[in-house]
Design an enzyme around this catalytic site. Structure first.
Site, short mmCIF file in Angstrom:
data_model
loop_
_atom_site.label_atom_id
_atom_site.label_comp_id
_atom_site.label_asym_id
_atom_site.label_seq_id
_atom_site.Cartn_x
_atom_site.Cartn_y
_atom_site.Cartn_z
N ASN A 209 0.77 -1.12 -0.06
CA ASN A 209 -0.08 -0.17 -0.13
C ASN A 209 0.76 1.09 0.02
OD1 ASN A 209 0.48 0.90 2.78
ND2 ASN A 209 -0.44 -1.15 3.31
N LYS A 288 9.52 -16.68 -10.58
CA LYS A 288 8.49 -15.60 -11.21
C LYS A 288 7.38 -15.93 -12.07
CE LYS A 288 8.89 -11.48 -14.18
NZ LYS A 288 9.93 -10.95 -15.28
N LYS A 336 -14.03 0.75 14.80
CA LYS A 336 -12.75 -0.25 15.03
C LYS A 336 -12.28 -0.08 16.57
CE LYS A 336 -11.29 0.02 10.20
NZ LYS A 336 -10.51 0.67 9.51
N LYS A 340 -11.76 -3.41 18.80
CA LYS A 340 -10.38 -3.84 19.07
C LYS A 340 -9.97 -3.18 20.35
CE LYS A 340 -8.93 -3.58 14.15
NZ LYS A 340 -8.02 -3.61 13.10
O1 PMT Z 1 3.10 6.03 6.66
P1 PMT Z 1 2.44 7.32 6.03
O2 PMT Z 1 2.60 7.66 4.43
O3 PMT Z 1 2.77 8.50 6.86
O4 PMT Z 1 0.91 7.46 6.13
C1 PMT Z 1 0.18 7.40 7.27
C2 PMT Z 1 -1.06 6.32 7.46
C3 PMT Z 1 -2.19 6.84 6.35
C4 PMT Z 1 -0.53 5.00 7.05
C5 PMT Z 1 -1.59 6.38 8.89
O5 PMT Z 1 -1.90 7.52 9.17
C6 PMT Z 1 -2.69 5.32 9.07
O6 PMT Z 1 -3.84 5.60 8.72
N1 PMT Z 1 -2.25 4.20 9.47
C7 PMT Z 1 -3.33 3.20 9.72
C8 PMT Z 1 -3.40 2.40 8.36
C9 PMT Z 1 -4.43 1.36 8.34
O7 PMT Z 1 -3.88 0.11 8.10
O8 PMT Z 1 -5.66 1.40 8.66
P2 PMT Z 1 -6.79 0.42 9.00
O9 PMT Z 1 -8.04 1.28 9.24
O10 PMT Z 1 -6.60 -0.65 7.83
O11 PMT Z 1 -6.30 -0.54 10.23
C10 PMT Z 1 -6.85 -0.16 11.72
C11 PMT Z 1 -5.66 -0.55 12.62
O12 PMT Z 1 -5.38 -1.84 12.67
C12 PMT Z 1 -4.46 0.27 12.28
O13 PMT Z 1 -3.89 0.57 13.61
C13 PMT Z 1 -3.64 -1.06 11.79
O14 PMT Z 1 -2.26 -1.02 12.03
C14 PMT Z 1 -4.24 -2.17 12.40
N2 PMT Z 1 -4.06 -3.35 11.94
C15 PMT Z 1 -4.76 -3.52 10.69
C16 PMT Z 1 -4.64 -4.76 9.82
C17 PMT Z 1 -4.01 -5.93 10.58
N3 PMT Z 1 -4.18 -7.06 9.84
N4 PMT Z 1 -3.66 -5.76 11.66
C18 PMT Z 1 -3.61 -4.65 12.47
O15 PMT Z 1 -2.90 -4.35 13.29
#
Ligand code: PMT
Length: 400
Positions: A209, A288, A336, A340
């Site tokens: 991503n 590949k 969330k 969580k």
């Molecule tokens: O890195 P940058 O370019 O500065 O960008 C910042 C950012 C946009 C990445 C950051 O601000 C941000 O939003 N991070 C969270 C991204 C994300 O994965 O969001 P989510 O809504 O999908 O996940 C929610 C939370 O669960 C997050 O804290 C994530 O770390 C956690 N998660 C998600 C999926 C997973 N399988 N395990 C997790 O722990």
């Protein structure tokens, strides 16, 4: 106020150099042990005699002069310094430090010191806004150097604009902040995750991503500056961690899961900024994948939700998540935070200009499981990190 603090004042060749006389006098009145270092061009504006009289210390003008005491003098002063200030700082000096040059006493001291270094730039407005100067300043800030000013107003070259040496009261306030930093997270361990994960399809391709790691690295830096011991578990990124932050690099969500699970229990605060892939390719080809006629269907498996897992396991820890949303941001983030078991979640709408991935700024709302929302305007990711820790410190105080 600055009693027993060793302050090195570097003065460079700007018309604002005369203001350093007042600065040295003010530092002395506050009780600092002041050592002035003049660059060659600064000596065209000021004489060492004035500064020697005011600081009551020898003034250093040359790298290879006879030392006043027998030690390698630039290293001795660099080691003794509690703070190095460069007032005024020219574009030339800033560029030299950014390039890692150390060809006179001031630049060698800056290179050799472990003390905080504060620059107060002063220059012509067009020079200040020049992208080269701005890039140099941004790069030094990223490495932990501190800047104050410049101010806006009439400049010595007859123009108006940003470039004036900022008022000395503001320089002194910043110096006080650096000499007596607040360390509310002393003795606290903070775990931060940052960046993307990469889920390999074959030896050359992966699913990932747009996360650059900037937000998470800013959070880790702020935790360190507040006195915490910081472990940053990071996906692939070009960014370097702030000096002092310990970093563990991982690539996939499963690697991040194992790394987080191995370390979370020792930590009192956990902040999950990373953009973790929810899915990975079900199989990973050893070779590949070859082009075929027609479409290629990918089968994906669910990755563990690391944050949800921590939410189930957590004891006294403060657990903060991030939510990257593209619609119904507050409702999704609140869901969330509850699911969580988080203390709060930092929600950002990644479709908004100036928010989310890659840039230096973000626009976030703190969403609490009980439903309250605190929205912040657009600000640097460093400032977002400061707000996050204000909230965490409040929560810790409430728990005590
Ligand atoms: O890195 P940058 O370019 O500065 O960008 C910042 C950012 C946009 C990445 C950051 O601000 C941000 O939003 N991070 C969270 C991204 C994300 O994965 O969001 P989510 O809504 O999908 O996940 C929610 C939370 O669960 C997050 O804290 C994530 O770390 C956690 N998660 C998600 C999926 C997973 N399988 N395990 C997790 O722990």
């Amino acid at each position: 106020m600055f009693k027993d603090k060793c302050v090195v004042v570097g003065i460079t060749g700007s018309i604002a150099a005369y203001k350093a006389i007042d600065l040295v006098s003010k530092l002395k009145k506050k009780g600092a042990d002041v050592h002035c270092v003049l660059t060659e061009s600064a000596q065209k504006f000021l004489t060492p005699l004035t500064l020697r009289t005011l600081s009551q210390n020898p003034v250093i003008t040359e790298l290879f002069a006879e030392p006043h005491k027998w030690n390698v003098e630039h290293i001795g002063l660099a080691e003794a310094a509690d703070l190095v200030m460069v007032v005024p700082a020219t574009a030339n000096l800033i560029g030299k430090v950014r390039a890692g040059l150390a060809d006179d006493f001031l630049t060698t001291t800056i290179m050799a010191t472990k003390a905080p270094v504060l620059f107060a730039p002063a220059m012509n407005h067009q020079m200040y806004v020049n992208t080269l100067v701005q890039e140099n300043i941004a790069s030094l800030k990223e490495r932990g150097y501190v800047f104050v000013g410049p101010g806006y107003g009439a400049l010595a070259c007859g123009t108006m604009g940003q470039g004036r040496l900022i008022e000395l009261e503001i320089v002194l306030a910043k110096a006080a902040e650096l000499l007596f930093p607040e360390k509310p997270l002393r003795d606290i361990k903070v775990l931060v995750t940052a960046g993307p994960t990469r889920e390999p399809l074959d030896p050359v391709r992966f699913l990932s991503n747009r996360s650059s790691g900037r937000m998470g690295y800013a959070v880790a830096k702020q935790a360190y500056l507040l006195g915490a011991e910081v472990l940053l578990i990071s996906g692939p990124t070009e960014i370097q961690p702030f000096p002092g932050v310990k970093r563990l690099m991982i690539e996939t969500a499963q690697e991040m899961y194992r790394a987080v699970l191995a370390h979370w229990e020792d930590c009192q605060v956990i902040i999950k900024t990373a953009a973790v892939a929810d899915y990975r390719p079900k199989t990973q080809s050893r070779e590949k994948i070859k082009k075929q006629s027609g479409d290629l269907l990918l089968e994906l498996s669910r990755n563990p939700d690391i944050l949800a897992e921590l939410g189930k396991k957590k004891k006294e820890q403060i657990l903060v998540g991030f939510a990257a949303e593209t619609e119904k941001m507050l409702a999704q983030a609140a869901e969330k935070a509850r699911q969580k078991n988080l203390d709060f979640i930092v929600a950002n709408d990644v479709t908004q200009e100036g928010a989310g991935f890659a840039g230096d700024t973000n626009i976030v709302s703190f969403v609490f499981p009980e439903g309250q929302v605190k929205s912040l305007g657009k600000m640097s990711k460093d400032d977002v990190a400061k707000h996050i820790f204000q909230e965490i410190i409040k929560k810790r105080q409430a728990k005590e």
